[in-house]
Design an enzyme around this catalytic site. Structure first.
Site, short mmCIF file in Angstrom:
data_model
loop_
_atom_site.label_atom_id
_atom_site.label_comp_id
_atom_site.label_asym_id
_atom_site.label_seq_id
_atom_site.Cartn_x
_atom_site.Cartn_y
_atom_site.Cartn_z
N HIS A 1 37.47 24.30 -83.60
CA HIS A 1 36.86 24.87 -82.39
C HIS A 1 35.70 23.98 -81.95
CE1 HIS A 1 34.91 27.58 -79.63
NE2 HIS A 1 36.04 28.26 -79.58
N GLU B 1 41.55 24.05 -75.29
CA GLU B 1 40.31 24.68 -74.83
C GLU B 1 39.36 23.60 -74.31
OE1 GLU B 1 39.36 28.75 -76.63
OE2 GLU B 1 38.62 27.28 -78.03
P1 13P Z 1 35.44 32.28 -73.68
O1 13P Z 1 36.71 33.05 -73.42
O2 13P Z 1 34.26 33.18 -73.92
O3 13P Z 1 35.20 31.24 -72.66
O4 13P Z 1 35.65 31.53 -75.08
C1 13P Z 1 36.80 30.81 -75.29
C2 13P Z 1 36.83 30.39 -76.70
O5 13P Z 1 36.02 29.60 -77.15
C3 13P Z 1 37.85 30.99 -77.56
O6 13P Z 1 37.98 30.29 -78.75
#
Ligand code: 13P
Length: 249
Positions: free
Chosen positions: A93, A165
């Protein structure tokens, strides 16, 4: 095919808050409609495991130690997670890459350690705003995936989900366009094809995460090649998360 929906609670909710949340959530969530994974803080895993017993819901952790050695004060091993009823674990992450200085070597070790302990891995990758602005999105994705998956066998990819992400989309209220996500997903599959095989590229599951809300969810529900979503902030309120899940069915 059922969509994958993953909640990442990050460092939110005490065990009693998680219990309250699940009382409400579980009374309304209909199993079997999505492949739901709840990635919770370590301290909430045990109460959640107890409460989701006999439900079609998977339990996830947000981190694991890259090592199996016992001299790792304060860490949690893959073996401990597996024995606690956890089936999935987030690795790579961007918050861990940035705040906890996890580099590609550590990420690769964590993936191998998780797989060895029969955990499924949710590998997070994504470009920074600087990468995006300098047209380096696809090369960043390639580098992150190649380094993370170094030394893995193709059959191990069955137990791996790649979460796209973009760092700039996390918690910012900004999201890529469906076309940008489609391109990123295609690029991710291409790296997997080049490093493993066409079959692996077709079969690998890819989800999107970053500022998903009930308002914008319709935009992510039918993107070519996308198998699901990873939700942070909007998963923390049971009724809000249920709206998002229902939009994915
Ligand atoms: P948000 O949905 O709060 O933008 O976060 C995404 C995230 O980091 C999920 O791992």
């Amino acid at each position: 095919m059922k969509k994958i929906v993953i909640a990442n609670f990050k460092m939110n909710k005490t065990p009693s808050e998680t219990k309250q949340y699940l009382i409400s959530f579980l009374s309304k969530y209909e199993d079997y409609k999505t492949d739901l994974i709840l990635a919770l803080p370590y301290t909430s895993l045990s109460i959640a495991k107890f409460m989701i017993d006999k439900r079609e819901i998977s339990l996830g952790a947000q981190n694991l130690c890259d090592d199996d050695e016992k001299g790792c004060t304060g860490e949690i091993s893959g073996k401990m997670l597996a024995d606690s009823g956890v089936s999935h674990v987030l690795v790579g992450h961007s918050e861990r890459r940035a705040k906890f200085k996890e580099d590609s070597k550590i990420i690769n070790k964590k993936i191998k350690n998780g797989l060895k302990n029969r955990l499924s891995i949710i590998l997070c990758v994504g470009e920074s705003l600087a990468d995006k602005n300098t047209m380096k999105t696809l090369s960043t994705l390639r580098m992150q995936i190649e380094e993370a998956l170094k030394g893995l066998y193709e059959n191990e990819l069955e137990n791996l989900i790649i979460a796209y992400e973009p760092v700039w989309a996390i918690g910012s209220g900004k999201t890529p366009s469906p076309k940008e996500i489609e391109n990123a997903v295609r690029a991710i599959r291409k790296v997997v094809e080049e490093d493993f095989s066409k079959k692996a590229a077709q079969e690998i599951r890819v989800v999107y995460g970053g500022s998903i809300t009930p308002k914008n969810i319709s935009k992510f529900a039918s993107i070519e090649g996308l198998d699901g979503i990873l939700v942070g902030g909007a998963s923390l309120e049971s009724s809000v998360f249920l709206q998002i899940i229902n939009a994915m069915i």
